[in-house]
Design an enzyme around this catalytic site. Structure first.
Site, short mmCIF file in Angstrom:
data_model
loop_
_atom_site.label_atom_id
_atom_site.label_comp_id
_atom_site.label_asym_id
_atom_site.label_seq_id
_atom_site.Cartn_x
_atom_site.Cartn_y
_atom_site.Cartn_z
N TRP A 73 0.82 -1.23 0.00
CA TRP A 73 0.00 0.00 0.00
C TRP A 73 0.85 1.27 0.00
CZ3 TRP A 73 -5.08 1.79 0.27
CH2 TRP A 73 -5.26 3.06 0.80
N ASN A 95 0.21 5.69 0.11
CA ASN A 95 -0.71 6.83 0.02
C ASN A 95 0.06 8.13 -0.14
OD1 ASN A 95 -0.78 5.81 2.96
ND2 ASN A 95 -1.73 7.77 3.32
N ASP A 96 -0.08 9.11 0.70
CA ASP A 96 0.37 10.48 0.41
C ASP A 96 1.82 10.58 -0.06
OD1 ASP A 96 -1.83 10.40 2.08
OD2 ASP A 96 -1.01 11.72 3.58
N TRP A 99 3.82 9.55 9.79
CA TRP A 99 2.83 10.09 8.86
C TRP A 99 3.39 11.24 8.03
CZ3 TRP A 99 -2.39 9.97 12.04
CH2 TRP A 99 -2.76 8.63 12.25
N ASP A 140 0.39 16.95 9.65
CA ASP A 140 0.85 17.22 8.29
C ASP A 140 1.46 18.62 8.11
OD1 ASP A 140 -0.35 14.77 8.03
OD2 ASP A 140 -2.15 15.54 7.04
N GLU A 193 -6.19 18.32 6.20
CA GLU A 193 -4.99 17.47 6.15
C GLU A 193 -4.04 18.03 5.09
OE1 GLU A 193 -6.40 13.03 7.21
OE2 GLU A 193 -6.74 13.56 5.13
N1 DQQ Z 1 -2.46 10.38 5.53
C1 DQQ Z 1 -1.49 10.38 6.58
C2 DQQ Z 1 -1.87 11.51 7.47
C3 DQQ Z 1 -2.64 12.39 6.57
C4 DQQ Z 1 -3.42 11.40 5.76
C5 DQQ Z 1 -1.53 9.04 7.25
C6 DQQ Z 1 -3.95 11.98 4.48
O1 DQQ Z 1 -0.73 12.19 7.99
O2 DQQ Z 1 -3.46 13.28 7.27
O3 DQQ Z 1 -1.17 8.03 6.37
O4 DQQ Z 1 -4.21 10.98 3.54
#
Ligand code: DQQ
Length: 692
Positions: A171, A173-174, A233, A298, A352
């Protein structure tokens, strides 16, 4: 029938020809000619009635001048209008562990899209509405509930992208802390190294010399301290005045409190920045009084103020209001919260992944470093809305003395205004590329299929192509986003079409267009500027919105555009198109990606995304650039004023079985002025160790 103004001459010459006998006086052999003529007409009718449909069925597509009768258009199985509230699939959902909660709170029948907006403002001389999601809306997260999958492992492999950034497995993500350092572009990213669903997050790390081909490095940071043991994060990188790189990131502590931590490269001489050291005094920031311990995350890239102090924004919320808290510091370690927020917007929920940066007012596509300010500069504030999972931005003025931000138009703000992308695109982050003097935007594209499919695939989510971003000085109200130039280096063989008239209701396969990796640029005549007043052709006083199935809605001008990832028989297709609608009594263009027929599979997101596109009165063409990469369709309308990203999962239109078609489902003909489509090559994306 009077030809519409400016219509292609040859069509109307053909029509006029059918009337010509009436204009000629009968000759002496008239008695012989009339039965002959009647017989010919009968023969022609018979052909049209019996032969043509058969041929058409066999060829499965038609030429632009021979449109299929509407009842035979194979790409229109959903001719009825589908309203957003009856959109198939459900778009509720969130992080996996929160899905059940969201499901119960919002209900499975919550609309995937709702585009109503009360707010209008002048945009490129047009009154365009701005995007206002319902609080239950989530365009990004789809949580399905499949019991068995229509894809086997080789089909899953066909759905994996060839030139979008993605780890080898599991996986992502950001995007985090993108930067350029000593010849290398770095991308860090939220990564679960253990499985293909969100979980215990580390920082993945990859490097590139061109932002297109990538080498994976070892994890940059893992959850190994009390202050980040529940997750390393999202965070950002800042170049300090002495050239050192400092990273600030959110840690989820042993008690799941969100705190901000510092980290530095262990060896600044290592251009690959392989090892990171967490600051011994972490955390450097904890949630201030009045802020919930799980609503503080963030950090932005920091910028220098006029007073020589660093400034930093952090996303949060107070009650239902989204806020950007601002801090200042002289040493990057000790931070003081300011007595006012950088910005706040009512009823927008948790903010975020804040991003805050300057842009040139003059519309130059060059970027500015994050601390630049002056009279020629505007600022962009971006927030990723936790409630809706949509990225909104607002353009305004930053006061460097008082560190306040004021949107250009106070009626249009974060949460009800502009979006980077009207499809799946979230948690984005820009960086200033000192190598080429430009600002680049990264954004995360989530999945459209079920969590169970992701587990079976063994991978989930990708990054959108990096986009260069700048101020649109022509409209003076939005940003332009465009795939970085390096993407064009992936272009291989090219197919072109020029000046093709597409009759109403026609669909045409683009010859030699098999394949699932494309970069396509096309322009249509702009009916708004080319055909004068269209008032009599605007079918309704209600503006058209991209709802599920909306490519099937037949207007006068539109939908017209492209079908990508289309199967031979058109059972599967993702429509990317314009539709000319009416807004406040005037014609306006909408661009959409319609996913509703993208797959025969159920239990995937089949919503349709898109929005109004600013088009200047002087602009004689409507343009689309569409980038297709197996399961990704990224659309850039009118030079990048509106972007729409789709994640689609065909079952038939895989690899060489995927094709491209142009179509016009409006009743009026439209001219495709130019189409260039390049096959795209696969990029190099491997672990760094394997190339040593
Ligand atoms: N993803 C992170 C956070 C953020 C969120 C956690 C946004 O820090 O707020 O994986 O997708």
């Amino acid at each position: 029938m009077a030809p519409p103004k400016n219509a292609d001459a040859h069509v109307y010459i053909a029509l006029a020809g059918t009337h010509s006998p009436a204009l000629n006086p009968p000759s002496t052999s008239r008695r012989v000619k009339i039965p002959l003529l009647a017989f010919s007409v009968l023969l022609l009718v018979a052909c049209i009635a019996f032969v043509k449909p058969t041929l058409l069925r066999l060829s499965k597509h038609v030429s632009p001048t021979n449109p299929l009768p509407s009842e035979e258009r194979p790409y229109l199985p959903y001719l009825h209008r589908t309203s957003p509230s009856s959109a198939p699939g459900n778009c509720t959902g969130s992080y996996p562990e929160r899905a059940a909660e969201d499901e119960s709170s919002s209900g499975s029948s919550s609309p995937c899209l709702s585009l109503e907006s009360e707010i209008h403002r002048k945009w490129a001389g047009q009154e365009l509405p701005f995007y206002q999601p319902k609080s239950t809306e989530s365009a990004v997260f789809f949580v399905g509930n499949r019991s068995d999958s229509p894809w086997n492992s080789s089909a899953f492999e066909s759905l994996r992208t060839a030139f979008h950034f993605q780890p080898e497995r599991n996986w992502i993500n950001d995007p985090n802390a993108p930067l350029y350092y000593n010849g290398w572009y770095h991308l860090f990213y939220q990564y679960n190294p253990s499985e293909a669903i969100w979980g215990l997050i580390s920082w993945g790390h990859a490097v590139s010399v061109d932002l297109v081909h990538w080498l994976y490095l070892d994890l940059a940071m893992e959850p190994d301290q009390w202050y980040d043991i529940n997750g390393v994060w999202t965070g950002s990188a800042t170049f300090l005045q002495d050239g050192r790189i400092a990273v600030l990131y959110t840690g989820s502590t042993n008690e799941s409190v969100q705190v901000q931590n510092l980290a530095f490269p262990e060896d600044p001489q290592d251009a690959l920045l392989r090892k990171w050291v967490k600051y011994s005094g972490n955390p450097v920031l904890t949630p201030p009084t009045g802020i919930l311990s799980t609503d503080f995350r963030d950090p932005t890239t920091a910028w220098l103020g006029a007073d020589g102090l660093w400034r930093l924004g952090i996303g949060s919320k107070v009650s239902r209001n989204g806020i950007a808290i601002i801090y200042s510091s002289s040493d990057f370690v000790n931070w003081t919260m300011q007595d006012h927020y950088l910005h706040e917007a009512e009823d927008t929920g948790m903010w975020e992944c804040l991003d805050f940066y300057p842009i040139s007012k003059n519309g130059s596509s060059s970027g500015l470093d994050t601390s630049v300010y002056g009279d020629d500069v505007k600022h962009v504030l971006k927030s990723s809305m936790d409630d809706s999972k949509l990225d909104f931005y607002v353009i305004g003025t930053y006061d460097y003395e008082n560190y306040t931000f004021t949107p250009d138009n106070t009626e249009v703000d974060l949460g009800n205004g502009l979006r980077y992308d009207y499809g799946k695109f979230y948690a984005s982050k820009t960086f200033y590329d000192g190598n080429k003097g430009r600002r680049i935007l990264w954004g995360w594209i989530n999945e459209s299929d079920s969590m169970q499919d992701d587990i079976e695939k063994g991978w989930a989510c990708v990054q959108a192509l990096p986009r260069q971003i700048w101020f649109d000085h022509l409209t003076e109200s939005n940003l332009i986003q465009w795939p970085i130039d390096e993407v064009m280096d992936l272009r291989r063989s090219k197919i072109s079409m020029r000046h093709t008239l597409l009759e109403g209701g026609s669909v045409m396969e683009i010859p030699r267009s098999s394949g699932a990796q494309w970069d396509i640029e096309l322009t249509f005549e702009n009916p708004i500027s080319n055909h004068g007043h269209l008032d009599h052709m605007l079918d309704t006083d209600e503006p058209y919105f991209c709802g599920a199935g909306s490519a099937a809605k037949q207007g006068y001008y539109g939908p017209f555009g492209l079908l990508v990832l289309a199967s031979d028989g058109l059972q599967e297709q993702t429509a990317v198109y314009f539709y000319i609608t009416t807004l406040n009594g005037k014609p306006a263009a909408v661009a959409c990606n319609d996913q509703s027929r993208s797959t025969m599979a159920s239990d995937v997101d089949k919503a349709s995304y898109g929005f109004f596109v600013p088009v200047l009165e002087t602009e004689k063409t409507l343009s689309l650039r569409v980038i297709v990469d197996h399961s990704i369709v990224e659309t850039f309308a009118q030079g990048g004023r509106v972007c729409i990203t789709s994640r689609v999962y065909p079952t038939l239109a895989l690899d060489e079985n995927a094709k491209l078609f142009v179509f016009n489902n409006g009743t009026m003909p439209i001219t495709l002025q130019q189409l260039d489509a390049w096959q795209m090559s696969k990029v190099y994306m491997h672990p760094y160790a394997t190339v040593q």
